[in-house]
Design a protein around this motif. Structure first.
Motif, PDB file in Angstrom:
ATOM      1  N   GLU A 305       0.708  -1.180   0.003  1.00 42.98           N
ATOM      2  CA  GLU A 305      -0.027  -0.045  -0.128  1.00 42.98           C
ATOM      3  C   GLU A 305       0.728   1.087   0.014  1.00 42.98           C
ATOM      4  N   GLU A 306       2.189   1.075   0.340  1.00 44.13           N
ATOM      5  CA  GLU A 306       2.990   2.352   0.459  1.00 44.13           C
ATOM      6  C   GLU A 306       3.266   2.713  -1.056  1.00 44.13           C
ATOM      7  N   LEU A 307       3.060   1.855  -2.128  1.00 45.04           N
ATOM      8  CA  LEU A 307       3.462   2.331  -3.344  1.00 45.04           C
ATOM      9  C   LEU A 307       2.346   3.460  -3.789  1.00 45.04           C
ATOM     10  N   VAL A 308       0.954   3.161  -3.055  1.00 42.59           N
ATOM     11  CA  VAL A 308      -0.104   4.116  -3.394  1.00 42.59           C
ATOM     12  C   VAL A 308       0.085   5.409  -2.582  1.00 42.59           C
ATOM     13  N   ARG A 309       0.397   5.164  -1.164  1.00 38.46           N
ATOM     14  CA  ARG A 309       0.608   6.249  -0.242  1.00 38.46           C
ATOM     15  C   ARG A 309       1.508   7.371  -0.653  1.00 38.46           C
ATOM     16  N   PHE A 310       2.809   6.611  -0.900  1.00 41.65           N
ATOM     17  CA  PHE A 310       3.966   7.559  -1.074  1.00 41.65           C
ATOM     18  C   PHE A 310       4.114   8.144  -2.434  1.00 41.65           C
ATOM     19  N   TYR A 311       3.662   7.142  -3.453  1.00 45.66           N
ATOM     20  CA  TYR A 311       4.151   7.522  -4.693  1.00 45.66           C
ATOM     21  C   TYR A 311       2.839   7.965  -5.719  1.00 45.66           C
ATOM     22  N   LYS A 312       1.651   7.844  -5.219  1.00 46.87           N
ATOM     23  CA  LYS A 312       0.595   7.985  -5.662  1.00 46.87           C
ATOM     24  C   LYS A 312       0.255   7.428  -7.187  1.00 46.87           C
ATOM     25  N   LEU A 313       0.246   5.904  -6.952  1.00 44.47           N
ATOM     26  CA  LEU A 313       0.468   5.090  -8.089  1.00 44.47           C
ATOM     27  C   LEU A 313      -0.842   4.418  -7.903  1.00 44.47           C
ATOM     28  N   ARG A 314      -1.416   4.017  -9.265  1.00 43.49           N
ATOM     29  CA  ARG A 314      -2.712   3.286  -9.224  1.00 43.49           C
ATOM     30  C   ARG A 314      -2.105   1.808  -9.091  1.00 43.49           C
TER      31      ARG A 314
END
Length: 454
Positions: A305-314
């Motif tokens: 989930e950090e990929l969404v939280r930190f990098y705003k990725l879908r």
């Protein structure tokens, strides 16, 4: 908790190491205790007269040390005899004895009661209890010197206490009165009925000639010892002086050791169960501390989930790879995700493929390139199923190495125009992910989203 293997390794390791170290230490101590102590051979032979000089100096020095210690430690010897504070308690014994002329005479027990109280006051008081409210750390034998008792008549006696100030004597007075009253029942049962009456409680400052004489006598004795030692040592050789110093030092060390520690019997070494348990607990604690430090200080991806939280990725999905679904790890994962549905490896791949297919249809994307900072460490069967699933949906998909370090992979990503990042928790590094995103942005390559791998 998922690091349980490290916990077990550390616990077992320390459960062996700690008692092992203790065993080795005890073994050395036991071995040393078993070896007979050998005194160094005296290299110098003395005549009878020279040896007698050595013995005389040693005896005088021992007496000097003991008297010097007494002068230092004794509270009585350190009281100013010309400014001595004194407490005097006078008691009267009112016994039930009556003289009856008509009957056989019984022995008058009043003096026996008086003597019993005097003996108790002089020798039976608990000095630590009597002086507990006075700020002194003196030994009990030195406290006993301050208290004395005497018989004044058959039915009267006095208790005398000497000290340096009146306030301390007041607390001692209360304690002595309480202690004497506490003896009433026992003395009444053993000797005879009576009443213990406090007649007076006097405080005064006086000059104590006897104490002054005692202090002068001890001081003169110390001077005499020093003079005799000085006279004897002035005629002794250097070898004699060395022997005297050495033997006195050994005797003092032995006395100090005997006072501080009781004689210890060294037992044969054995593995201590206590240290096994202690080592086991210590191992678990250190393993837990290490894992906490790793979690707090780690520069690796902790959760998908950090990929969404930190990098705003879908995020299109999370591939579980089917690892850790059984055994202890599987049990811990079921606890961790107890409020969530756990997908199998195949189901997680199908869900990610479906989400990505819908996105591609909406954006009219027909070609994708999969990359990641650690994509080569993804299970090959998992990545193959993912790629084949997308191809079955009509989306041309290829995957390659990290674009930051592989020129061919960067070229393929640029040709495809659309990239999906595949990153692994506890493996992918934050800085590497940022570097990938920055390079793709520089080359105007669209980052469609990401897929996490756990």
């Amino acid at each position: 908790m998922l690091g349980w293997k490290l916990w077990i390794v550390c616990a077992v390791l320390f459960a062996i190491l700690l008692p092992g170290v203790k065993y080795a230490k005890d073994a050395r101590a036991y071995k040393a205790a078993q070896q007979p102590q050998q005194d160094e051979a005296q290299t110098v032979t003395f005549t009878k007269t020279e040896q007698q000089q050595i013995d005389d100096v040693k005896s005088l020095q021992v007496l000097l040390d003991k008297n010097s210690l007494y002068m230092q430690e004794s509270l009585l010897m350190n009281i100013d005899p010309y400014q001595e504070h004194v407490l005097e308690l006078k008691y009267y014994i009112d016994s039930d004895y009556t003289y009856n002329y008509a009957k056989d005479n019984k022995q008058n027990y009043t003096s026996a009661i008086t003597n019993t109280y005097v003996d108790y006051a002089a020798n039976g008081l608990n000095q630590k209890e009597i002086w507990k409210d006075v700020n002194t750390k003196a030994e009990e034998k030195y406290l006993a010197e301050l208290v004395s008792a005497s018989v004044d008549s058959d039915n009267t006696f006095s208790v005398l206490v000497k000290y340096t100030d009146e306030k301390s004597l007041q607390s001692v007075s209360d304690a002595i009165q309480k202690a004497l009253k506490g003896r009433y029942e026992d003395i009444a049962d053993r000797i005879g009925a009576h009443k213990l009456v406090l007649v007076s409680e006097n405080y005064q400052v006086q000059t104590d000639a006897d104490l002054a004489n005692s202090q002068n006598s001890v001081a003169s004795l110390l001077k005499s010892y020093r003079d005799q030692i000085s006279t004897l040592t002035s005629t002794m050789t250097e070898d004699q002086l060395k022997v005297v110093d050495s033997e006195l030092a050994d005797e003092r060390a032995d006395e100090t050791e005997a006072e501080e520690t009781a004689p210890v019997t060294v037992n044969p070494p054995v593995f201590s169960k206590k240290y096994v348990v202690l080592g086991f607990v210590m191992g678990i604690f250190l393993a837990a501390l290490f894992l906490v430090c790793v979690a707090v200080l780690s520069n690796k991806l902790q959760q998908a989930e950090e990929l969404v939280r930190f990098y705003k990725l879908r995020q299109f999905g999370i591939l579980t790879q089917g690892k850790g679904s059984k055994g202890i790890t599987g049990f811990l994962l079921r606890i961790k995700y107890r409020n969530q549905k756990m997908l199998s490896a195949e189901a997680s791949v199908q869900l990610a493929v479906s989400n990505l297919e819908l996105y591609c249809q909406k954006e009219e994307i027909t070609k994708l390139f999969l990359t990641g900072s650690e994509i080569e460490r993804v299970d090959k069967s998992t990545i193959t199923k993912f790629v084949d699933g997308l191809k079955a949906k009509g989306i041309q998909t290829v995957y390659g190495e990290n674009i930051c370090y592989d020129a061919a992979a960067m070229r393929e990503a640029s040709e495809a125009g659309h990239v999906v990042l595949v990153e692994i928790t506890d493996v992918s590094i934050y800085q590497e992910i940022e570097k990938e995103l920055r390079m793709l942005k520089d080359w105007n390559v669209d980052v469609a989203g990401c897929v996490g791998v756990e």
